[in-house]
Design an enzyme around this catalytic site. Structure first.
Site, PDB file in Angstrom:
ATOM      1  N   SER A   1       3.470  -2.305  10.238  1.00  0.00           N
ATOM      2  CA  SER A   1       4.868  -2.435  10.322  1.00  0.00           C
ATOM      3  C   SER A   1       5.394  -3.970   9.889  1.00  0.00           C
ATOM      4  O   SER A   1       6.413  -4.321  10.567  1.00  0.00           O
ATOM      5  CB  SER A   1       5.326  -2.110  11.792  1.00  0.00           C
ATOM      6  OG  SER A   1       4.956  -0.674  12.094  1.00  0.00           O
TER       7      SER A   1
ATOM      8  N   ASN B   1       0.973  -1.089   0.128  1.00  0.00           N
ATOM      9  CA  ASN B   1       0.022   0.027   0.087  1.00  0.00           C
ATOM     10  C   ASN B   1       0.789   1.444  -0.065  1.00  0.00           C
ATOM     11  O   ASN B   1       1.400   1.623   1.193  1.00  0.00           O
ATOM     12  CB  ASN B   1      -0.789   0.019   1.162  1.00  0.00           C
ATOM     13  CG  ASN B   1      -2.019   1.100   1.354  1.00  0.00           C
ATOM     14  OD1 ASN B   1      -1.855   2.149   0.494  1.00  0.00           O
ATOM     15  ND2 ASN B   1      -2.553   1.181   2.440  1.00  0.00           N
TER      16      ASN B   1
ATOM     17  N   GLU C   1      -6.738   4.875   7.805  1.00  0.00           N
ATOM     18  CA  GLU C   1      -6.514   6.172   7.185  1.00  0.00           C
ATOM     19  C   GLU C   1      -7.766   6.697   6.594  1.00  0.00           C
ATOM     20  O   GLU C   1      -8.111   7.797   6.932  1.00  0.00           O
ATOM     21  CB  GLU C   1      -5.425   6.490   6.548  1.00  0.00           C
ATOM     22  CG  GLU C   1      -4.041   6.019   7.635  1.00  0.00           C
ATOM     23  CD  GLU C   1      -2.964   5.343   6.781  1.00  0.00           C
ATOM     24  OE1 GLU C   1      -3.117   5.544   5.577  1.00  0.00           O
ATOM     25  OE2 GLU C   1      -2.083   4.903   7.354  1.00  0.00           O
TER      26      GLU C   1
ATOM     27  N   GLY D   1       2.377   2.122  10.779  1.00  0.00           N
ATOM     28  CA  GLY D   1       3.428   3.230  10.655  1.00  0.00           C
ATOM     29  C   GLY D   1       4.231   3.599  11.956  1.00  0.00           C
ATOM     30  O   GLY D   1       5.061   4.607  12.081  1.00  0.00           O
TER      31      GLY D   1
ATOM     32  N   HIS E   1      -9.471   1.295   4.681  1.00  0.00           N
ATOM     33  CA  HIS E   1      -8.133   1.350   5.496  1.00  0.00           C
ATOM     34  C   HIS E   1      -8.323   2.229   6.395  1.00  0.00           C
ATOM     35  O   HIS E   1      -9.304   3.016   6.666  1.00  0.00           O
ATOM     36  CB  HIS E   1      -7.434   1.966   4.528  1.00  0.00           C
ATOM     37  CG  HIS E   1      -5.745   1.873   5.064  1.00  0.00           C
ATOM     38  ND1 HIS E   1      -5.457   2.687   6.212  1.00  0.00           N
ATOM     39  CD2 HIS E   1      -4.816   0.918   5.171  1.00  0.00           C
ATOM     40  CE1 HIS E   1      -4.131   2.529   6.629  1.00  0.00           C
ATOM     41  NE2 HIS E   1      -3.868   1.501   5.769  1.00  0.00           N
TER      42      HIS E   1
ATOM     43  N   LYS F   1       0.179   4.320  -0.390  1.00  0.00           N
ATOM     44  CA  LYS F   1      -0.560   5.441   0.398  1.00  0.00           C
ATOM     45  C   LYS F   1      -0.129   6.473  -0.661  1.00  0.00           C
ATOM     46  O   LYS F   1      -0.235   6.411  -1.792  1.00  0.00           O
ATOM     47  CB  LYS F   1      -0.191   5.513   1.785  1.00  0.00           C
ATOM     48  CG  LYS F   1      -0.209   4.120   2.536  1.00  0.00           C
ATOM     49  CD  LYS F   1      -0.099   4.457   4.064  1.00  0.00           C
ATOM     50  CE  LYS F   1      -0.260   3.127   4.697  1.00  0.00           C
ATOM     51  NZ  LYS F   1      -0.114   3.239   6.137  1.00  0.00           N
TER      52      LYS F   1
ATOM     53  N   GLU G   1      -5.431  -5.052  10.151  1.00  0.00           N
ATOM     54  CA  GLU G   1      -4.582  -3.875  10.602  1.00  0.00           C
ATOM     55  C   GLU G   1      -4.724  -3.224  11.828  1.00  0.00           C
ATOM     56  O   GLU G   1      -5.500  -2.222  11.963  1.00  0.00           O
ATOM     57  CB  GLU G   1      -4.209  -3.014   9.539  1.00  0.00           C
ATOM     58  CG  GLU G   1      -4.050  -3.614   7.879  1.00  0.00           C
ATOM     59  CD  GLU G   1      -3.351  -2.256   7.117  1.00  0.00           C
ATOM     60  OE1 GLU G   1      -2.204  -2.616   6.728  1.00  0.00           O
ATOM     61  OE2 GLU G   1      -4.052  -1.387   6.787  1.00  0.00           O
TER      62      GLU G   1
END
Ligand code: 13P
Length: 253
Positions: free
Chosen positions: A214, A10, A98, A174, A96, A12, A168
């Site tokens: 991660s 991904n 985000e 991250g 996701h 992003k 996730e």
């Protein structure tokens, strides 16, 4: 039954066009690696060109990172599934954390997006996962269950069988803090059990469940070695070809 092993990158909102093409071609040249399917989740503007690069290689596909649920219309700035499909993408990352956090996507809108992706004949990579306070209260399994119930469990078994799930945990995205293989396995096993209860063991056994948060060369092997971890959804480590390939090699060759 052997489930499909998938490592999806991904990207992003990273990499300009030239950088994206270079990365895609550097990755594609190293493939296929065993039976692992590699998926590149690129920014929308890169999708067509990246697909042109990878379509001559086997074991690699492209994914959009989002889509709109409507067929077409006055939704400035959005991408329809017809557009996504027309440039050769076969996968769409949905839900996701985000997107959920910054763009306020909730379980209900994600249910509509899942339906739209499946109606177009594409494959959703459906993301779920809990924030740290929820895990601290030991409510993480219930939280993920609700995400699946509200966005996926309206599907008929034949439709559901086409989904890829990505667990996730938000606290691992991250941050450099990866879930331990045991934490990942606990959740993946729980997800598979939810699917078996709702649908059947046969459906549950066929669904690929990816871990994201991660994932890097140093931990890919131990994560992918878990019985219910069928691959990864990789952010930071997907931005460098060498790192990403090493993650894919986390599956025993
Ligand atoms: P990182 O691998 O950078 O933690 O990102 C994970 C992720 O969000 C993939 O979708």
């Amino acid at each position: 039954m052997k489930r499909k092993q998938i490592v999806a990158g991904n990207w992003k909102m990273n990499l300009n066009f030239k950088e994206g093409i270079k990365l895609a071609s550097d990755v594609a040249k190293k493939l296929p690696l065993s039976d692992v399917l590699v998926v590149l989740g690129t920014p929308a503007i890169h999708l067509q060109a990246v697909n042109e690069v990878v379509k001559n290689f086997s074991g690699i596909k492209v994914a959009a990172q989002n889509c709109h649920q409507s067929e077409k219309g006055a939704y400035t700035g959005e991408l329809s599934l017809d557009m996504i499909e027309s440039v050769g993408a076969e996968y769409v990352i949905l839900g996701h954390s985000e997107r959920r956090e910054y763009f306020k996507e909730d379980n209900a809108v994600l249910a509509k997006k899942v339906d739209a992706v499946l109606a177009k004949g594409l494959t959703p990579i459906f993301c779920c996962g809990e924030a740290l306070p929820i895990r601290k209260k030991k409510k993480h399994v219930a939280h993920v269950k609700k995400q699946l119930q509200d966005s996926l469990f309206h599907l008929k078994p034949a439709q559901f069988s086409k989904i890829v799930i990505a667990y996730e945990p938000i606290w691992a995205i991250g941050t450099g803090v990866t879930a331990t293989p045991e934490q990942a396995q606990e959740m993946h096993k729980a997800i598979r059990k939810m699917i078996a209860t709702k649908y059947s063991s046969k459906v549950a056994e066929g669904i690929s469940i990816l871990y994201g948060g991660s994932v890097k060369p140093a931990n890919a092997k131990s994560l992918f070695g878990q019985a219910d971890v069928d691959g990864g959804l990789v952010g930071g480590a997907s931005l460098k070809a060498a790192d990403f390939i090493q993650v894919v090699q986390g599956f025993d060759q």
